[in-house]
Design a protein around this motif. Structure first.
Motif, PDB file in Angstrom:
ATOM      1  N   PHE A  34      26.126 -23.394 -14.016  1.00 13.08           N
ATOM      2  CA  PHE A  34      26.573 -22.244 -14.807  1.00 13.08           C
ATOM      3  C   PHE A  34      27.531 -21.319 -14.060  1.00 13.08           C
ATOM      4  O   PHE A  34      27.842 -20.239 -14.553  1.00 13.08           O
ATOM      5  CB  PHE A  34      25.359 -21.433 -15.278  1.00 13.08           C
ATOM      6  N   HIS A  38      24.581 -16.395 -13.432  1.00 16.32           N
ATOM      7  CA  HIS A  38      23.232 -15.911 -13.153  1.00 16.32           C
ATOM      8  C   HIS A  38      23.193 -14.913 -12.000  1.00 16.32           C
ATOM      9  O   HIS A  38      22.112 -14.573 -11.514  1.00 16.32           O
ATOM     10  CB  HIS A  38      22.297 -17.083 -12.825  1.00 16.32           C
ATOM     11  N   SER A 173      27.316 -16.576 -19.840  1.00 21.44           N
ATOM     12  CA  SER A 173      27.895 -17.758 -20.472  1.00 21.44           C
ATOM     13  C   SER A 173      26.990 -18.954 -20.259  1.00 21.44           C
ATOM     14  O   SER A 173      26.536 -19.202 -19.133  1.00 21.44           O
ATOM     15  CB  SER A 173      29.278 -18.056 -19.877  1.00 21.44           C
ATOM     16  N   SER A 174      26.729 -19.698 -21.329  1.00 22.69           N
ATOM     17  CA  SER A 174      25.935 -20.924 -21.191  1.00 22.69           C
ATOM     18  C   SER A 174      26.817 -22.090 -20.790  1.00 22.69           C
ATOM     19  O   SER A 174      26.320 -23.181 -20.500  1.00 22.69           O
ATOM     20  CB  SER A 174      25.221 -21.243 -22.507  1.00 22.69           C
ATOM     21  N   SER A 178      22.966 -25.525 -23.708  1.00 26.68           N
ATOM     22  CA  SER A 178      22.220 -24.711 -24.671  1.00 26.68           C
ATOM     23  C   SER A 178      21.763 -23.429 -23.996  1.00 26.68           C
ATOM     24  O   SER A 178      21.528 -23.386 -22.784  1.00 26.68           O
ATOM     25  CB  SER A 178      21.017 -25.487 -25.202  1.00 26.68           C
ATOM     26  N   TRP A 179      21.615 -22.383 -24.801  1.00 26.27           N
ATOM     27  CA  TRP A 179      21.157 -21.103 -24.255  1.00 26.27           C
ATOM     28  C   TRP A 179      19.723 -21.197 -23.747  1.00 26.27           C
ATOM     29  O   TRP A 179      19.335 -20.456 -22.835  1.00 26.27           O
ATOM     30  CB  TRP A 179      21.290 -19.996 -25.300  1.00 26.27           C
ATOM     31  N   SER A 180      18.935 -22.102 -24.318  1.00 26.06           N
ATOM     32  CA  SER A 180      17.556 -22.253 -23.832  1.00 26.06           C
ATOM     33  C   SER A 180      17.548 -22.755 -22.391  1.00 26.06           C
ATOM     34  O   SER A 180      16.731 -22.314 -21.568  1.00 26.06           O
ATOM     35  CB  SER A 180      16.759 -23.206 -24.732  1.00 26.06           C
ATOM     36  N   TYR A 182      20.026 -22.212 -20.241  1.00 28.87           N
ATOM     37  CA  TYR A 182      20.505 -21.066 -19.463  1.00 28.87           C
ATOM     38  C   TYR A 182      19.351 -20.130 -19.122  1.00 28.87           C
ATOM     39  O   TYR A 182      19.201 -19.707 -17.966  1.00 28.87           O
ATOM     40  CB  TYR A 182      21.575 -20.302 -20.249  1.00 28.87           C
ATOM     41  N   TRP A 183      18.523 -19.811 -20.109  1.00 26.61           N
ATOM     42  CA  TRP A 183      17.432 -18.863 -19.872  1.00 26.61           C
ATOM     43  C   TRP A 183      16.312 -19.487 -19.049  1.00 26.61           C
ATOM     44  O   TRP A 183      15.641 -18.797 -18.287  1.00 26.61           O
ATOM     45  CB  TRP A 183      16.907 -18.313 -21.198  1.00 26.61           C
ATOM     46  N   THR A 404      13.198 -27.325 -22.903  1.00 26.50           N
ATOM     47  CA  THR A 404      14.332 -27.853 -22.140  1.00 26.50           C
ATOM     48  C   THR A 404      13.971 -29.056 -21.274  1.00 26.50           C
ATOM     49  O   THR A 404      14.831 -29.577 -20.571  1.00 26.50           O
ATOM     50  CB  THR A 404      14.922 -26.767 -21.237  1.00 26.50           C
TER      51      THR A 404
END
Length: 408
Positions: A34, A38, A173-174, A178-180, A182-183, A404
């Motif tokens: 990423f 982060h 930004s992912s 997927s944003w999942s 990323y988180w 994920t």
């Protein structure tokens, strides 16, 4: 230099917490996948751990007792037992991961399989904890971990686009994932920066060093020097992985890949320093986690404890320490992948974070222990906001890991 030497407990606590095997993996993977997206996680982690480490150090200095020593007394035996079981299990798993990191660093240096090095690493950790004085452990491994500055140096030798690097740190930004995912990476990185054992080790170390209310300034210097240093080193790992791997979308799965950009930038000398750094930070973190496991058990049950106390006078404390190291070694000898073990450890660490940090906030507001040294309004606000983030990470960790498939 004198101030840095005076803050070696904070440096060792922070290097163990920010750039142990968990962060070597999590920070580098975050950068490779990423970019700098982060970086904010490290900033939040530094602010939060500084606030709670300051509370833990203040509790140790004013009351003369470590945080866990007060948990049972303040919250009751049942809540404290839940805290003990959860934190001890996570700490032992973390210890296993750190021993794996030591073995992987030695594999990188020698070419021999890490499994051959695991028993040697466990014996070495036990011998150091048994024979070396607390101050020597702080200074040797805290300052040796500073060798990770080689990653910051490598950034200047690599083809680094500084404007792009800075721009990437300012925007979420992912990056096509997927944003999942990323988180999930954000939660894992967050857990690696605020590992439960950090505050146990820091406050117990303050008691080992016999801090008093007169040492509050010294305790704060440990926090305000040590933990930002750890955060900077972790940020360097993210930045190097961003420059070296992110443009090509290369996934990062081994310690060798973490070191490779330093070799590209600085050659064999860079590799030697990187291997020394990997060894120092993982070995230092193994010492911290081993001691933290024994600290927590001994303080809950009211046993005699401490590095300064001979094994004969604190037999149960030293027995828990030995058992913890042996369990960590046996876990690795099942041939579990140390990197994968680290990833699972970070998820479990995120889950139990509230059990570690809530008691600190409670005790830091108790006048029966701290008198007029209790938290002020702004410290309570910062502590409460950070606790909300911890609870959010704890709740999200397992669902995100399932959704994920551990970020893969």
């Amino acid at each position: 230099m004198r101030k840095l030497l005076a803050a070696t407990l904070g440096v060792l606590s922070a290097i163990g917490g920010f750039v142990d095997i968990g962060d070597l993996v999590a920070a580098s993977q975050a950068g490779a996948r990423f970019g700098m997206a982060h970086a904010w996680v490290l900033l939040v982690g530094v602010l939060g751990i500084c606030a709670y480490a300051e509370m833990a150090g203040r509790i140790a200095a004013v009351s003369g007792r470590a945080v866990f020593d007060l948990v049972r007394e303040r919250l009751g035996p049942r809540v404290a037992l839940l805290n003990l079981v959860a934190s001890w299990l996570v700490t032992v798993i973390t210890l296993a991961a750190e021993l794996g990191g030591v073995a992987l660093a030695l594999q990188l240096a020698t070419g021999l399989s890490y499994l051959l090095w695991v028993p040697a690493a466990a014996v070495a950790v036990w011998l150091v904890l048994w024979r070396l004085r607390f101050e020597l452990i702080e200074r040797i491994f805290g300052l040796a971990g500073m060798a990770l500055l080689v990653f910051a140096v490598a950034l200047f030798a690599l083809p680094t686009d500084w404007a792009k690097l800075g721009h990437g740190a300012l925007y979420l930004s992912s990056d096509g994932a997927s944003w999942s995912v990323y988180w999930f990476v954000a939660v894992a990185l967050f857990a690696s920066t605020v590992s439960p054992y950090e505050v146990f080790f820091f406050s117990s170390g303050g008691v080992e060093e016999k801090w008093s209310a007169a040492d509050l300034a010294h305790a704060r210097s440990n926090v305000l020097i040590g933990f930002p240093v750890g955060g900077f080193l972790a940020l360097s790992l993210i930045a190097v992985a961003t420059v070296a791997y992110h443009p090509s979308g290369t996934s990062l799965d081994t310690l060798d890949q973490v070191a490779r950009p330093v070799v590209t930038a600085l050659g064999g000398a860079g590799l030697a320093v990187a291997v020394l750094a990997f060894f120092a930070v993982t070995f230092g973190a193994a010492l911290e986690t081993g001691l933290s496991a024994a600290y927590a058990a001994a303080q809950y049950f009211g046993w005699q404890w401490g590095k300064r106390v001979s094994p004969r006078e604190a037999a149960r404390f030293h027995s828990v320490l030995l058992v913890s190291v042996l369990l960590g070694m046996l876990m690795l000898m099942t041939t579990v992948d140390p990197i994968r073990l680290t990833e699972y450890m970070l998820v479990l660490s995120a889950v139990v974070l509230p059990l570690t940090y809530l008691p600190i906030l409670v005790v830091a507001n108790d006048r029966s222990y701290l008198g007029d040294r209790v938290n002020g309004r702004w410290m309570n606000l910062l502590g409460a906001l950070f606790l909300l983030l911890i609870v959010a990470a704890s709740v999200a960790a397992i669902p995100l890991a399932i959704i994920t498939r551990m970020g893969h």
